[in-house]
Enzyme design. Structure first.
Site, PDB file in Angstrom:
ATOM      1  N   ARG A  79       0.863  -1.179   0.000  1.00 14.63           N
ATOM      2  CA  ARG A  79       0.000   0.000   0.000  1.00 14.63           C
ATOM      3  C   ARG A  79       0.897   1.225   0.000  1.00 14.63           C
ATOM      4  O   ARG A  79       1.952   1.228   0.665  1.00 14.63           O
ATOM      5  CB  ARG A  79      -0.905   0.022   1.242  1.00 14.63           C
ATOM      6  CG  ARG A  79      -2.081  -0.927   1.155  1.00 14.63           C
ATOM      7  CD  ARG A  79      -3.097  -0.473   0.083  1.00 14.63           C
ATOM      8  NE  ARG A  79      -4.241  -1.372  -0.017  1.00 14.63           N
ATOM      9  CZ  ARG A  79      -4.362  -2.375  -0.892  1.00 14.63           C
ATOM     10  NH1 ARG A  79      -3.399  -2.622  -1.757  1.00 14.63           N
ATOM     11  NH2 ARG A  79      -5.447  -3.122  -0.913  1.00 14.63           N
ATOM     12  N   GLU A 100      -3.629   7.349  -4.044  1.00 17.14           N
ATOM     13  CA  GLU A 100      -3.797   7.077  -5.471  1.00 17.14           C
ATOM     14  C   GLU A 100      -5.268   7.220  -5.888  1.00 17.14           C
ATOM     15  O   GLU A 100      -6.141   7.048  -5.040  1.00 17.14           O
ATOM     16  CB  GLU A 100      -3.255   5.677  -5.819  1.00 17.14           C
ATOM     17  CG  GLU A 100      -3.973   4.534  -5.120  1.00 17.14           C
ATOM     18  CD  GLU A 100      -3.330   3.176  -5.383  1.00 17.14           C
ATOM     19  OE1 GLU A 100      -2.120   3.018  -5.145  1.00 17.14           O
ATOM     20  OE2 GLU A 100      -4.067   2.274  -5.829  1.00 17.14           O
ATOM     21  N   HIS A 124      -0.818   0.405 -10.026  1.00 18.85           N
ATOM     22  CA  HIS A 124      -1.509  -0.601  -9.195  1.00 18.85           C
ATOM     23  C   HIS A 124      -1.983  -1.806 -10.020  1.00 18.85           C
ATOM     24  O   HIS A 124      -3.183  -2.068 -10.130  1.00 18.85           O
ATOM     25  CB  HIS A 124      -2.691   0.046  -8.445  1.00 18.85           C
ATOM     26  CG  HIS A 124      -3.048  -0.693  -7.182  1.00 18.85           C
ATOM     27  ND1 HIS A 124      -3.557  -0.082  -6.065  1.00 18.85           N
ATOM     28  CD2 HIS A 124      -2.992  -2.024  -6.856  1.00 18.85           C
ATOM     29  CE1 HIS A 124      -3.789  -0.977  -5.116  1.00 18.85           C
ATOM     30  NE2 HIS A 124      -3.449  -2.170  -5.583  1.00 18.85           N
TER      31      HIS A 124
HETATM   32  C1  DGY Z   1      -5.719  -5.912  -3.233  1.00 23.04           C
HETATM   33  O1  DGY Z   1      -6.393  -6.895  -3.553  1.00 23.04           O
HETATM   34  O2  DGY Z   1      -5.655  -5.502  -2.086  1.00 23.04           O
HETATM   35  C2  DGY Z   1      -4.902  -5.271  -4.310  1.00 23.04           C
HETATM   36  O3  DGY Z   1      -4.283  -4.133  -3.926  1.00 23.04           O
HETATM   37  C3  DGY Z   1      -5.677  -5.138  -5.598  1.00 23.04           C
HETATM   38  O4  DGY Z   1      -5.651  -6.408  -6.118  1.00 23.04           O
END
Ligand code: DGY
Length: 323
Positions: free
Chosen positions: A242, A271, A289
């Site tokens: 993250r 983001e 991402h």
């Molecule tokens: C999640 O699943 O947490 C990712 O960041 C997106 O696939």
């Protein structure tokens, strides 16, 4: 029997949407427009289940809807730091996520980033597309060897372990692990990994550091300027977890002043807004991402949500209940 009503906040893979239509009274977001907090609140008020994803912010204010109908938030995605856990608990709302099915693809992308930054793939592509490549020469875009180097993995859950598997068995890397809880020796041994006691112990020893811990307040700015200073001057930082885990301003300074070798990011604090200082750093690879962005993973994530919903509406504890 009346089918439960289900509200989906974004466009999902077609095969999963078809199954949702078959099983539920479903409202899809066919225009794929991000929803406002008021629209999410209205969904919580009027549907039996709300199916958000990692970009929807379910804050305490958004969740606290008087006489909400939704008893389950079945999240599409493994991370759920965008859902206010204490409020969901207080209100007795069940929350599920989609673990396992994206671990391999996310680790593949972390490895992609690691290789890209080490081998200057972003620089090379930019140069080529700009028409400024003048041909092979011994000193052109010289990067860093990956095989046999030391990789530090922060957070040793499913994705961290998949990353270790690729790096150790594919690239002969030595693996150091930092995790809050002790990792079973058997689990470490699978990838020849060694657990260290603290980040202060791990960071100075690594040629690459890859983040695989959850987001949320506990890990906000875990990678601070002090910790960036502990990294080797030619080491690389990779983040597919993250954005908030890294202090982005501190990272930009470390990159601009060559305090570390480079970094590669798939996730950003706030983001899709990108801190403009990051875009000025040449020794930084940036992807939007894409961790779980394969057809296989994205479909499997959707079907995992369907499994969680059917467990819930059949009166069972959903397999991926996190709250
Ligand atoms: C999640 O699943 O947490 C990712 O960041 C997106 O696939």
């Amino acid at each position: 029997m009346v089918k439960p009503s289900v509200f989906v906040t974004r466009r999902w893979p077609a095969a999963v949407e078809a199954q949702l239509i078959e099983n539920y009274n479903v409202v899809l977001n066919t225009e794929d427009k991000p929803l406002s907090p008021a629209e999410i609140q209205s969904a919580l008020k009027n549907y039996d289940a709300v199916l958000p994803t990692v970009t929807d912010r379910l804050t305490a204010e958004v969740l606290d809807v008087p006489s909400a109908q939704a008893r389950i938030i079945a999240n599409y995605g493994v991370g759920y730091n965008h859902i206010c856990e204490p409020t969901a608990r207080k209100l007795g709302i069940t929350v599920t996520n989609t673990p396992d099915v994206l671990s391999e693809c996310t680790a593949d992308l972390a490895m992609t980033l690691l290789l890209m930054v080490a081998r200057r793939a972003g620089d090379g592509e930019r140069e080529l597309r700009a028409g400024s490549w003048t041909g092979w020469r011994p000193t052109h875009l010289v990067g860093t060897k990956v095989s046999g180097k030391t990789l530090g993995i922060i957070g040793y859950g499913r994705i961290g372990q998949e990353m270790a598997r690729r790096a150790h068995h594919g690239f002969g890397m030595e693996i150091l692990v930092y995790s809050r809880s002790p990792v079973a020796p058997k689990v470490l041994a699978k990838n020849g990994a060694t657990q260290v006691n603290g980040l202060e112990d791990l960071l100075p020893k690594c040629d690459f550091v890859s983040l695989h811990c959850p987001g949320g307040p506990e890990n906000r700015h875990l990678i601070s300027s002090r910790r960036l200073d502990l990294m080797k001057p030619d080491a690389f930082l990779i983040n597919t977890s993250r954005g908030e885990v890294v202090d982005e301003f501190a990272l930009s300074q470390a990159l601009m002043f060559d305090l570390i070798g480079g970094a590669a990011l798939d996730v950003y604090d706030g983001e899709p807004r990108i801190n403009p200082v990051l875009s000025q750093c040449d020794n930084l690879v940036m992807l939007p991402h894409l961790g779980s962005a394969t057809r296989e993973a994205r479909e499997a994530m959707g079907f995992r949500v369907l499994d969680n919903l059917s467990d819930f509406f059949d009166g069972h504890d959903p397999r991926d209940r996190v709250i």
